[in-house]
Design an enzyme around this catalytic site. Structure first.
Site, PDB file in Angstrom:
ATOM      1  N   GLU A 151      39.803 111.184   1.527  1.00  0.00           N
ATOM      2  CA  GLU A 151      39.090 110.149   2.279  1.00  0.00           C
ATOM      3  C   GLU A 151      39.928 108.886   2.455  1.00  0.00           C
ATOM      4  O   GLU A 151      40.593 108.433   1.522  1.00  0.00           O
ATOM      5  CB  GLU A 151      37.789 109.783   1.558  1.00  0.00           C
ATOM      6  CG  GLU A 151      36.963 108.727   2.271  1.00  0.00           C
ATOM      7  CD  GLU A 151      35.680 108.362   1.543  1.00  0.00           C
ATOM      8  OE1 GLU A 151      34.822 107.711   2.143  1.00  0.00           O
ATOM      9  OE2 GLU A 151      35.542 108.733   0.353  1.00  0.00           O
ATOM     10  N   GLU A 250      25.695 107.041   3.800  1.00  0.00           N
ATOM     11  CA  GLU A 250      26.335 106.339   2.697  1.00  0.00           C
ATOM     12  C   GLU A 250      26.357 104.838   3.025  1.00  0.00           C
ATOM     13  O   GLU A 250      27.409 104.221   3.143  1.00  0.00           O
ATOM     14  CB  GLU A 250      27.760 106.865   2.461  1.00  0.00           C
ATOM     15  CG  GLU A 250      28.311 106.457   1.098  1.00  0.00           C
ATOM     16  CD  GLU A 250      29.792 106.762   0.936  1.00  0.00           C
ATOM     17  OE1 GLU A 250      30.164 107.351  -0.091  1.00  0.00           O
ATOM     18  OE2 GLU A 250      30.580 106.397   1.830  1.00  0.00           O
TER      19      GLU A 250
END
Length: 275
Positions: A151, A250
């Site tokens: 990520e 998120e």
């Protein structure tokens, strides 16, 4: 309107509740799938703590679709152990634990945060270590058909992976040097936007490499509609480009978590819109 399936990250949403009560809260809000950052204090929690976590997800009747490897003290600024020489052993000890939790709950996607640059160690040495550790994790994940994710992150000045190209370069290196093929890109549209990436161009260039998607609006990292990203359009582009995975919520809700889903009709929360 896209038909991608939404799920809730319970390490950032429903924090009004104790962690083990959050899966049931997500279910009550209409969701059938959840994800977590590493939900324990250390790399190798006790069997009792693991059992309690697994039971909380199972008893809530939700599917775990994403889990982070242990990433250190996130609240204190740590962002992973993969490239951190002094704590590499903790990451390696955590690999089988994390994948074991995932195997119990049917989870197939595991995020390995890369780690901040540290003083006294050259970037090249850290990158060499990261490639080795990601290959170890990917080989272990192959046993259950799972994917390890890399990520790009914002808001962490010492974290070296900022753009999609940064993460793709790491993935390419690991695949080239180790021969694994189960490493994917976690495309967090909030982080990419904040870091100045052209998200539409990222989707065009790398859709086939994207193993998981997370969203929050920007600025502010609030729920969709609280900022200016235009998330619906970008998710539609992802779907049109062939993405069929989950979309993790998120975000940091600007209201109580249970009240922050007004932008998402309840019938779109269940994850039943099979593609």
């Amino acid at each position: 309107m896209h038909q991608l399936r939404y799920e809730v990250n319970l390490s950032i949403l429903f924090t009004e509740l104790p962690l083990l009560e959050r899966p049931a809260a997500a279910k009550a809000a209409g969701f059938e799938a959840v994800e977590f950052w590493w939900p324990f204090a250390g790399a190798v929690p006790s069997d009792r703590d693991i059992d309690a976590f697994v039971d909380s997800v199972r008893n809530a009747g939700v599917q775990l679709v994403g889990l982070n490897f242990f990433a250190g003290d996130m609240a204190g600024g740590d962002r992973g152990l993969v490239s951190w020489p002094a704590r590499s052993a903790e990451f390696r000890d955590n690999i089988d634990v994390t994948l074991g939790v995932g195997e119990q709950l049917g989870c197939k996607a595991f995020n390995a945060l890369y780690g901040n640059r540290v003083e006294g160690v050259g970037p090249e040495a850290q990158d060499d270590l990261a490639a080795e550790n990601l290959a170890l994790a990917a080989r272990a994940a192959q046993r259950t058909g799972a994917t390890v994710l890399v990520e790009s992150v914002s808001g962490a000045p010492a974290y070296p992976l900022l753009t999609a190209a940064d993460s793709i370069a790491v993935i390419d290196r690991v695949e080239r040097e180790s021969g694994v093929d189960n490493i994917g890109f976690l495309a967090d549209l909030f982080h990419l936007t904040v870091n100045g990436d052209d998200v539409d161009a990222v989707i065009v260039a790398h859709a086939a490499r994207i193993g998981h998607v997370q969203i929050a609006d920007a600025p502010g990292r609030g729920e969709p509609g609280s900022g200016q990203i235009g998330l619906e359009d970008r998710l539609a582009r992802l779907e049109a480009s062939g993405y069929r995975g989950w979309v993790g919520l998120e975000y940091k809700p600007t209201v109580a978590s249970a009240d922050s889903f007004g932008w998402l009709p309840r019938e779109r929360r269940a994850g039943r819109t099979a593609l």
